[in-house]
Design a protein around this motif. Structure first.
Motif: not given
Length: 65
Positions: A34-37, A59
């Protein structure tokens, strides 16, 4: 900046602005990630009252063909 993660069954490659900055063939995920910014600083810790914004232009996710 442009950050890219190439996730293949046998390796992960991390690319920043077109240059490989890391690669690994150990502990490759077998389930979806998953994306984690996250933002960080190279200098001293900012004052707690400091505020800012992170702007994301786009993205993209592609499947391995």
């Amino acid at each position: 900046h442009t950050a890219t993660i190439e996730w293949r069954p046998d390796r992960l490659t991390f690319i920043l602005d077109g240059k490989v900055v890391g690669t690994t063939s150990k502990d490759i995920p077998t389930t979806p990630m998953r994306w984690t910014l996250q933002t960080a600083t190279n200098g001293p810790t900012p004052d707690p009252a400091t505020a800012g914004h992170l702007l994301i232009d786009w993205v993209a996710i592609y499947a391995l063909a």
